[in-house]
Design a protein around this motif. Structure first.
Motif, PDB file in Angstrom:
ATOM      1  N   VAL A 100      49.518  14.389  93.526  1.00 48.64           N
ATOM      2  CA  VAL A 100      50.699  14.926  94.200  1.00 48.64           C
ATOM      3  C   VAL A 100      50.218  15.444  95.553  1.00 48.64           C
ATOM      4  CG1 VAL A 100      52.492  16.701  94.152  1.00 48.64           C
ATOM      5  CG2 VAL A 100      51.808  15.562  92.018  1.00 48.64           C
ATOM      6  N   LEU A 127      52.086  10.362  92.735  1.00 47.34           N
ATOM      7  CA  LEU A 127      53.234  10.678  91.870  1.00 47.34           C
ATOM      8  C   LEU A 127      54.412  11.163  92.705  1.00 47.34           C
ATOM      9  CD1 LEU A 127      51.576  12.502  88.829  1.00 47.34           C
ATOM     10  CD2 LEU A 127      52.407  10.156  88.933  1.00 47.34           C
ATOM     11  N   ASP A 128      54.095  11.941  93.738  1.00 42.92           N
ATOM     12  CA  ASP A 128      55.159  12.478  94.591  1.00 42.92           C
ATOM     13  C   ASP A 128      54.513  13.287  95.714  1.00 42.92           C
ATOM     14  OD1 ASP A 128      57.723  13.193  95.488  1.00 42.92           O
ATOM     15  OD2 ASP A 128      58.433  13.527  93.444  1.00 42.92           O
ATOM     16  N   ARG A 141      61.693  18.166  90.160  1.00 43.12           N
ATOM     17  CA  ARG A 141      61.491  16.707  90.226  1.00 43.12           C
ATOM     18  C   ARG A 141      60.056  16.337  89.841  1.00 43.12           C
ATOM     19  NH1 ARG A 141      61.872  16.342  95.252  1.00 43.12           N
ATOM     20  NH2 ARG A 141      59.693  15.885  95.692  1.00 43.12           N
ATOM     21  N   ILE A 142      59.107  17.072  90.380  1.00 48.57           N
ATOM     22  CA  ILE A 142      57.696  16.747  90.142  1.00 48.57           C
ATOM     23  C   ILE A 142      57.312  17.084  88.697  1.00 48.57           C
ATOM     24  CG2 ILE A 142      55.330  17.388  90.838  1.00 48.57           C
ATOM     25  CD1 ILE A 142      56.460  17.393  93.777  1.00 48.57           C
ATOM     26  N   HIS A 144      59.182  16.697  86.147  1.00 50.21           N
ATOM     27  CA  HIS A 144      59.643  15.583  85.310  1.00 50.21           C
ATOM     28  C   HIS A 144      58.784  14.337  85.511  1.00 50.21           C
ATOM     29  CE1 HIS A 144      62.756  17.744  83.312  1.00 50.21           C
ATOM     30  NE2 HIS A 144      63.021  18.337  84.466  1.00 50.21           N
ATOM     31  N   LYS A 145      58.303  14.138  86.721  1.00 53.09           N
ATOM     32  CA  LYS A 145      57.401  12.988  86.939  1.00 53.09           C
ATOM     33  C   LYS A 145      56.099  13.172  86.170  1.00 53.09           C
ATOM     34  CE  LYS A 145      59.327  11.100  91.051  1.00 53.09           C
ATOM     35  NZ  LYS A 145      59.257  10.876  92.485  1.00 53.09           N
ATOM     36  N   GLU A 148      56.674  12.522  82.549  1.00 52.36           N
ATOM     37  CA  GLU A 148      56.736  11.061  82.327  1.00 52.36           C
ATOM     38  C   GLU A 148      55.342  10.444  82.331  1.00 52.36           C
ATOM     39  OE1 GLU A 148      59.270   9.367  85.343  1.00 52.36           O
ATOM     40  OE2 GLU A 148      61.012  10.452  84.553  1.00 52.36           O
ATOM     41  N   ALA A 149      54.498  10.892  83.271  1.00 50.57           N
ATOM     42  CA  ALA A 149      53.145  10.325  83.366  1.00 50.57           C
ATOM     43  C   ALA A 149      52.355  10.627  82.096  1.00 50.57           C
ATOM     44  CB  ALA A 149      52.422  10.883  84.596  1.00 50.57           C
TER      45      ALA A 149
END
Ligand SMILES: Cc1cc2nc3c(=O)[nH]c(=O)nc-3n(C[C@H](O)[C@H](O)[C@H](O)COP(=O)(O)O)c2cc1C
Length: 155
Positions: A100, A127-128, A141-142, A144-145, A148-149
């Protein structure tokens, strides 16, 4: 997934603030989660040796570059190179789920460039990104990413 590890560096406190708010947000969502934080700056300051990090983790890196324009001439990473060295140590890069990046949009084409450079060097996804300390919507947002990862490696 009950454990996460975040590797980060923060020179002026923005990334540290973001990581701390992210940790709080994730723990509210999932109280049984344990989050390990590895602060590379403290590690180096305390002269601790690098170690093999053989569990999945996410890296957070702000951008500190000297020179260059982010497009076609050289830029030099300053202040954050210990993170790069930590990731390059042993097999550490292999366990990184992604990076990130953070920075300041005033740097135009060099915005969050260090995360992109790590992505290339270590073959990991960006990732973001977020700017400065990041806003609450960046945290969510991050988070949730990252969830997911971690979920993807258990599929
Ligand atoms: C000397 C210096 C160089 C910087 N270079 C960049 C850059 O090339 N690209 C960018 O997006 N941000 C750049 N920044 C902004 C930082 O990445 C930003 O302030 C970040 O939030 C700092 O994170 P930290 O407080 O966790 O250290 C630079 C800041 C400084 C002081």
């Amino acid at each position: 997934m009950q454990e996460m590890t975040f590797v980060y560096i923060s020179l002026s406190g923005n990334t540290e603030s973001f990581v701390s708010r992210l940790q709080t947000y994730l723990l509210i969502q999932n109280p049984s989660l344990t989050i390990h934080l590895i602060d590379i700056k403290s590690l180096v300051k305390e002269e601790q040796d690098f170690f093999f990090l053989n569990k999945p983790y996410v890296t957070f890196v702000p951008t500190y570059l000297e020179g260059g324009n982010g497009i076609d001439n050289g830029d030099v990473e300053i202040l954050t190179t210990d993170v790069r060295d930590f990731m390059a140590y042993g097999e550490n890069a292999f366990y990184c789920l992604g990076v990130v990046g953070s920075g300041n949009r005033n740097f135009n084409h060099q915005y969050c460039l260090t995360a992109q450079q790590y992505s290339q060097q270590f073959s990991i996804p960006v990732l973001d990104t977020f700017e400065m300390r990041g806003m609450q919507n960046d945290v969510e947002r991050i988070a949730h990413k990252i969830l997911e990862a971690y979920a993807a490696i258990h599929e």
